[in-house]
Structure formats: structure tokens, C-alpha cells
Design a protein around this motif. Structure first.
Motif, mmCIF file in Angstrom:
data_model
loop_
_atom_site.group_PDB
_atom_site.id
_atom_site.type_symbol
_atom_site.label_atom_id
_atom_site.label_comp_id
_atom_site.label_asym_id
_atom_site.label_seq_id
_atom_site.Cartn_x
_atom_site.Cartn_y
_atom_site.Cartn_z
ATOM 1 N N TYR A 69 0.841 -1.442 -0.114
ATOM 2 C CA TYR A 69 -0.049 0.116 -0.276
ATOM 3 C C TYR A 69 0.676 1.150 0.127
ATOM 4 N N GLU A 97 0.703 -12.538 8.852
ATOM 5 C CA GLU A 97 0.107 -11.678 8.478
ATOM 6 C C GLU A 97 -0.558 -11.033 9.715
ATOM 7 N N ASP A 98 -0.974 -9.292 9.135
ATOM 8 C CA ASP A 98 -1.602 -8.486 9.746
ATOM 9 C C ASP A 98 -3.189 -9.180 8.566
ATOM 10 N N ILE A 99 -3.679 -8.097 7.367
ATOM 11 C CA ILE A 99 -4.906 -8.925 7.216
ATOM 12 C C ILE A 99 -4.461 -9.303 6.112
ATOM 13 N N ASP A 101 -6.350 -9.581 2.489
ATOM 14 C CA ASP A 101 -7.485 -7.816 2.063
ATOM 15 C C ASP A 101 -7.691 -8.983 0.339
ATOM 16 N N THR A 102 -7.044 -8.492 -0.327
ATOM 17 C CA THR A 102 -7.223 -8.735 -2.280
ATOM 18 C C THR A 102 -6.768 -10.564 -2.003
ATOM 19 N N GLY A 103 -6.086 -9.968 -1.000
ATOM 20 C CA GLY A 103 -5.541 -11.533 -1.200
ATOM 21 C C GLY A 103 -3.720 -11.363 -2.638
ATOM 22 N N HIS A 104 -3.406 -10.376 -2.654
ATOM 23 C CA HIS A 104 -2.660 -10.713 -3.661
ATOM 24 C C HIS A 104 -0.818 -10.350 -3.241
ATOM 25 N N THR A 105 -1.060 -9.689 -1.780
ATOM 26 C CA THR A 105 -0.130 -9.785 -1.021
ATOM 27 C C THR A 105 0.455 -10.798 -0.662
ATOM 28 N N LYS A 129 -10.477 -10.338 5.697
ATOM 29 C CA LYS A 129 -11.585 -8.720 4.441
ATOM 30 C C LYS A 129 -12.102 -9.891 3.631
ATOM 31 N N PHE A 150 -11.948 0.268 6.555
ATOM 32 C CA PHE A 150 -10.407 0.144 6.575
ATOM 33 C C PHE A 150 -10.744 0.514 8.623
ATOM 34 N N VAL A 151 -9.354 -0.320 8.606
ATOM 35 C CA VAL A 151 -9.249 -0.343 10.014
ATOM 36 C C VAL A 151 -8.101 -0.491 10.605
ATOM 37 N N ASP A 157 -2.257 0.207 10.495
ATOM 38 C CA ASP A 157 -2.238 1.371 10.169
ATOM 39 C C ASP A 157 -2.617 2.038 8.934
HETATM 40 P P1 IMP Z 1 -3.661 -7.422 0.017
HETATM 41 O O1 IMP Z 1 -2.935 -7.575 -0.479
HETATM 42 O O2 IMP Z 1 -4.631 -6.152 -0.576
HETATM 43 O O3 IMP Z 1 -4.505 -8.639 1.003
HETATM 44 O O4 IMP Z 1 -3.415 -6.570 1.416
HETATM 45 C C1 IMP Z 1 -2.694 -6.827 2.498
HETATM 46 C C2 IMP Z 1 -2.195 -5.465 2.842
HETATM 47 O O5 IMP Z 1 -3.138 -4.248 2.959
HETATM 48 C C3 IMP Z 1 -2.703 -5.787 4.923
HETATM 49 O O6 IMP Z 1 -1.510 -6.737 4.902
HETATM 50 C C4 IMP Z 1 -2.059 -4.579 5.245
HETATM 51 O O7 IMP Z 1 -0.809 -4.332 5.528
HETATM 52 C C5 IMP Z 1 -2.865 -3.773 4.296
HETATM 53 N N1 IMP Z 1 -4.702 -3.411 4.252
HETATM 54 C C6 IMP Z 1 -5.649 -3.949 3.986
HETATM 55 N N2 IMP Z 1 -6.797 -3.507 4.777
HETATM 56 C C7 IMP Z 1 -6.734 -2.782 5.890
HETATM 57 C C8 IMP Z 1 -6.975 -1.769 6.527
HETATM 58 O O8 IMP Z 1 -8.320 -2.369 6.365
HETATM 59 N N3 IMP Z 1 -6.273 -1.692 7.581
HETATM 60 C C9 IMP Z 1 -4.820 -1.040 7.423
HETATM 61 N N4 IMP Z 1 -4.188 -2.541 6.610
HETATM 62 C C10 IMP Z 1 -4.589 -2.743 5.546
#
Ligand code: IMP
Length: 178
Positions: A69, A97-99, A101-105, A129, A150-151, A157
Motif C-alpha cells: 500500500y 500476516e496482519d490482514i 484483503d484482496t489476497g495479492h500480497t 476481509k 478500513f481498520v 496503520d
Molecule cells: P492485500 O494484498 O490486498 O491482501 O493487502 C494486504 C495488505 O494491505 C495488508 O497486509 C495491510 O498492510 C494492508 N491493508 C489492507 N486492508 C487494510 C486495512 O483495513 N487497514 C490497514 N491496512 C490494510
């Protein structure tokens, strides 16, 4: 509650109870395997340190930094910022992992780590999510499912702030829309 939060979603006590449960599960599943607990910086730092502290089996730790991000709340490019210090060959890796979200990371991370021939790779996520999922990844261990909000707090953060809040909360819209 911090003044920039609209509401607290998950309290400190709820986090503590869940961390204990997951640590006990990991202790059972990884008994005799000396897992490599892998902290994904920076978001999972509090969850990671609480989980490993609550675990009782012998384990190893390492750190990796991924940036996915920018300063805002929308998904960007995935970039490896800091790699592991040591080889993971034949090790049982648990990505913390913290979260998701889309799962791409996570998808990117798992693909990269799989090329290094670990004995196994599992994912332990603080938050899921699931409504936002685009990549085909699942959290094997998961503390909480949350809606598409968004948390921040407990490691998470917004523009590098709020990571030190002891609870997880929803940020007021005016903070990220100003
Ligand atoms: P993904 O690749 O979309 O799954 O993104 C994962 C990363 O996005 C997480 O490891 C977080 O660092 C960041 N992220 C996604 N959603 C949130 C949120 O609600 N608050 C803070 N960081 C987030």
C-alpha cells in the motif's frame, strides 16, 4: 477510544483471548516440528509478538518486509522491501500476516517462498476481509473475519499512524478523506 476512531471493532480483551486459542492450536499442530514463524513487517508486529510469546513449543523467527500500500487505503503494487536472513529449505514456515484483503500480497509471498523448498507453508492472519478477495489464497489460522471497512490499530496503520493502539477500530471517514 482514540479520537480518530469511529468505533472499536475488536477489543484488547477479545484479541488476547483469540491469540491464546491460536497459539494453542499452533502448539498442537507443530509439536516436534520447530516451525519458522515469519513476521511480515510492519503490520503484523504486535500480533506476531503476542502469538510467539503465547506459544510453548520450540520455534524460530524471521522477518520480511513487504509493501503493498502507499500512504492511502487502496491496493497498490506488491514490493519486497526486506528479505529473510536465512534459508527456509525443509522448514515448516508459518507466515504471520496482519490482514488478508484482496489476497495479492499473500499470493505473491507464498509463490516466492514456495520456490525456496520449505517443508510446508501455512498462513496465520489476524484479520480476513473475505468480501474483498481477488487472489486464490486462504488463511489456515485466522483470528477474526471483518467486513469491508478500513481498520487501524494493533499493528495496522493509516499513513504509518495508529499502529500502537491496543485495539482494532474503524477510522473516521474524515481522516482519510481530507
Ligand atoms: P492485500 O494484498 O490486498 O491482501 O493487502 C494486504 C495488505 O494491505 C495488508 O497486509 C495491510 O498492510 C494492508 N491493508 C489492507 N486492508 C487494510 C486495512 O483495513 N487497514 C490497514 N491496512 C490494510
Amino acid at each position: 477510544m482514540h479520537q480518530d476512531l469511529e468505533k472499536v471493532l475488536i477489543t484488547k480483551e477479545e484479541i488476547e483471548a483469540k491469540v491464546k486459542e491460536i497459539a494453542a492450536e499452533l502448539d498442537r499442530d507443530y509439536a516436534g516440528k520447530q516451525p519458522l514463524m515469519l513476521c511480515i513487517l510492519k503490520g503484523s508486529v504486535l500480533f506476531f509478538s503476542d502469538i510467539i510469546r503465547a506459544m510453548q513449543i520450540p520455534l524460530e523467527i524471521d522477518f520480511m518486509a513487504i509493501s503493498s500500500y502507499g500512504a492511502g487505503t487502496t491496493s497498490g503494487e506488491v514490493k519486497l522491501v526486506k528479505d529473510l536472513d536465512r534459508s527456509i529449505e525443509n522448514k515448516h514456515v508459518v507466515i504471520v500476516e496482519d490482514i488478508v484483503d484482496t489476497g495479492h500480497t499473500l499470493f505473491y509471498l507464498k509463490r516466492m517462498l514456495n520456490q525456496r523448498h520449505p517443508a510446508s507453508i501455512k498462513v496465520c492472519a489476524l484479520l480476513d476481509k473475505f468480501e474483498r478477495r481477488e487472489a486464490d489464497v486462504v488463511a489456515d489460522y485466522k483470528a477474526f473475519d471483518i467486513a469491508n471497512e478500513f481498520v487501524v490499530g494493533y499493528g495496522l496503520d493509516y499513513a504509518q499512524k495508529y499502529r500502537n493502539l491496543p485495539e482494532i477500530g474503524v477510522l473516521k471517514r474524515e481522516i482519510y478523506e481530507k
